[in-house]
Write a protein that holds these residues in place. Structure first.
Motif, short mmCIF file in Angstrom:
data_model
loop_
_atom_site.label_atom_id
_atom_site.label_comp_id
_atom_site.label_asym_id
_atom_site.label_seq_id
_atom_site.Cartn_x
_atom_site.Cartn_y
_atom_site.Cartn_z
N THR A 56 85.84 48.26 20.28
CA THR A 56 85.68 49.60 20.84
C THR A 56 84.89 50.44 19.85
O THR A 56 85.15 50.39 18.65
CB THR A 56 87.06 50.26 21.08
OG1 THR A 56 87.80 49.44 21.97
CG2 THR A 56 86.91 51.65 21.67
N ARG A 57 83.92 51.18 20.37
CA ARG A 57 83.17 52.11 19.53
C ARG A 57 83.58 53.53 19.89
O ARG A 57 83.57 53.91 21.07
CB ARG A 57 81.66 51.95 19.75
CG ARG A 57 80.88 52.89 18.85
CD ARG A 57 79.40 52.69 18.96
NE ARG A 57 78.71 53.65 18.10
CZ ARG A 57 77.42 53.84 18.12
NH1 ARG A 57 76.64 53.14 18.93
NH2 ARG A 57 76.88 54.74 17.32
N LYS A 58 83.94 54.30 18.88
CA LYS A 58 84.33 55.70 19.10
C LYS A 58 83.13 56.50 19.59
O LYS A 58 81.98 56.11 19.41
CB LYS A 58 84.80 56.33 17.79
CG LYS A 58 86.06 55.75 17.23
CD LYS A 58 86.38 56.46 15.92
CE LYS A 58 87.46 55.75 15.17
NZ LYS A 58 87.69 56.32 13.85
N GLU A 59 83.44 57.61 20.20
CA GLU A 59 82.39 58.56 20.58
C GLU A 59 81.67 59.02 19.32
O GLU A 59 82.29 59.14 18.26
CB GLU A 59 82.98 59.76 21.30
CG GLU A 59 83.52 59.46 22.68
CD GLU A 59 82.45 59.16 23.70
OE1 GLU A 59 81.28 59.56 23.52
OE2 GLU A 59 82.78 58.52 24.69
N SER A 60 80.39 59.26 19.41
CA SER A 60 79.61 59.68 18.25
C SER A 60 79.89 61.12 17.87
O SER A 60 80.17 61.96 18.72
CB SER A 60 78.11 59.56 18.53
OG SER A 60 77.74 58.23 18.58
N ASP A 61 79.79 61.37 16.59
CA ASP A 61 79.82 62.74 16.08
C ASP A 61 78.49 63.37 16.49
O ASP A 61 77.42 62.82 16.22
CB ASP A 61 79.96 62.69 14.56
CG ASP A 61 79.95 64.06 13.91
OD1 ASP A 61 79.65 65.06 14.59
OD2 ASP A 61 80.25 64.11 12.71
N PRO A 62 78.50 64.51 17.15
CA PRO A 62 77.24 65.11 17.61
C PRO A 62 76.26 65.41 16.49
O PRO A 62 75.06 65.50 16.72
CB PRO A 62 77.67 66.39 18.32
CG PRO A 62 79.13 66.52 18.15
CD PRO A 62 79.66 65.29 17.51
N ASP A 63 76.74 65.52 15.26
CA ASP A 63 75.86 65.81 14.13
C ASP A 63 75.31 64.55 13.46
O ASP A 63 74.48 64.64 12.56
CB ASP A 63 76.61 66.65 13.08
CG ASP A 63 77.01 68.00 13.63
OD1 ASP A 63 76.29 68.53 14.50
OD2 ASP A 63 78.07 68.52 13.20
N SER A 64 75.78 63.36 13.89
CA SER A 64 75.31 62.14 13.24
C SER A 64 73.96 61.70 13.81
O SER A 64 73.64 61.94 14.96
CB SER A 64 76.34 61.02 13.39
OG SER A 64 76.45 60.65 14.74
N ALA A 65 73.19 61.03 12.98
CA ALA A 65 71.88 60.52 13.40
C ALA A 65 72.09 59.28 14.27
O ALA A 65 72.95 58.46 13.99
CB ALA A 65 71.04 60.16 12.18
N PRO A 66 71.30 59.12 15.34
CA PRO A 66 71.45 57.93 16.18
C PRO A 66 71.01 56.68 15.43
O PRO A 66 70.15 56.73 14.55
CB PRO A 66 70.54 58.21 17.36
CG PRO A 66 69.61 59.29 16.93
CD PRO A 66 70.28 60.03 15.83
N ASN A 67 71.63 55.57 15.75
CA ASN A 67 71.26 54.27 15.21
C ASN A 67 70.78 53.45 16.39
O ASN A 67 71.59 52.89 17.13
CB ASN A 67 72.45 53.61 14.51
CG ASN A 67 72.08 52.30 13.88
OD1 ASN A 67 71.25 51.55 14.39
ND2 ASN A 67 72.71 52.00 12.77
N LEU A 68 69.48 53.39 16.61
CA LEU A 68 68.94 52.78 17.82
C LEU A 68 69.33 51.32 17.97
O LEU A 68 69.58 50.86 19.09
CB LEU A 68 67.42 52.93 17.85
CG LEU A 68 66.93 54.39 17.89
CD1 LEU A 68 65.40 54.44 17.88
CD2 LEU A 68 67.47 55.11 19.10
N MET A 69 69.40 50.58 16.88
CA MET A 69 69.75 49.16 16.97
C MET A 69 71.20 48.99 17.44
O MET A 69 71.48 48.22 18.35
CB MET A 69 69.53 48.48 15.62
CG MET A 69 69.60 46.98 15.70
SD MET A 69 68.92 46.29 14.21
CE MET A 69 70.34 45.45 13.58
N VAL A 70 72.11 49.71 16.83
CA VAL A 70 73.52 49.63 17.22
C VAL A 70 73.71 50.23 18.60
O VAL A 70 74.41 49.67 19.45
CB VAL A 70 74.43 50.32 16.18
CG1 VAL A 70 75.87 50.35 16.65
CG2 VAL A 70 74.33 49.61 14.83
N ASP A 71 73.08 51.37 18.88
CA ASP A 71 73.22 52.03 20.17
C ASP A 71 72.74 51.16 21.33
O ASP A 71 73.25 51.28 22.44
CB ASP A 71 72.46 53.36 20.20
CG ASP A 71 73.10 54.43 19.31
OD1 ASP A 71 74.24 54.22 18.86
OD2 ASP A 71 72.44 55.46 19.08
#
Length: 80
Positions: A40-55
């Protein structure tokens, strides 16, 4: 045989559990895997930078089941 009834883990934004069997071989790297991992992946912190590979594989808030087979030295995985 080593039977894993339940292994629970957390790693940053990921958490989950694993169960299954490992058929132990005299050459440990040839031991056969038959494991299921629920992640399970938690919801992202809105201030965190996206990680395109993981996303691309694990979108924030998603759940995945991964099946591990093969051997310790040559594992195979598939998403279910």
């Amino acid at each position: 045989n080593a039977e894993i009834k339940k292994c629970v883990f957390t790693a940053g934004v990921f958490s989950g559990d694993m169960s299954g069997k490992i058929t132990i071989s005299p050459q440990i790297d040839k031991s056969v895997l038959n494991l299921t991992v629920n992640i399970t992946r938690k919801e992202s912190d809105p201030d965190s930078a996206p990680n395109l590979m993981v996303d691309a594989v694990f979108k924030p808030g998603s759940k995945k089941r991964v099946v591990l087979t093969g051997t310790v030295d040559n594992p195979k995985f598939s998403f279910n």
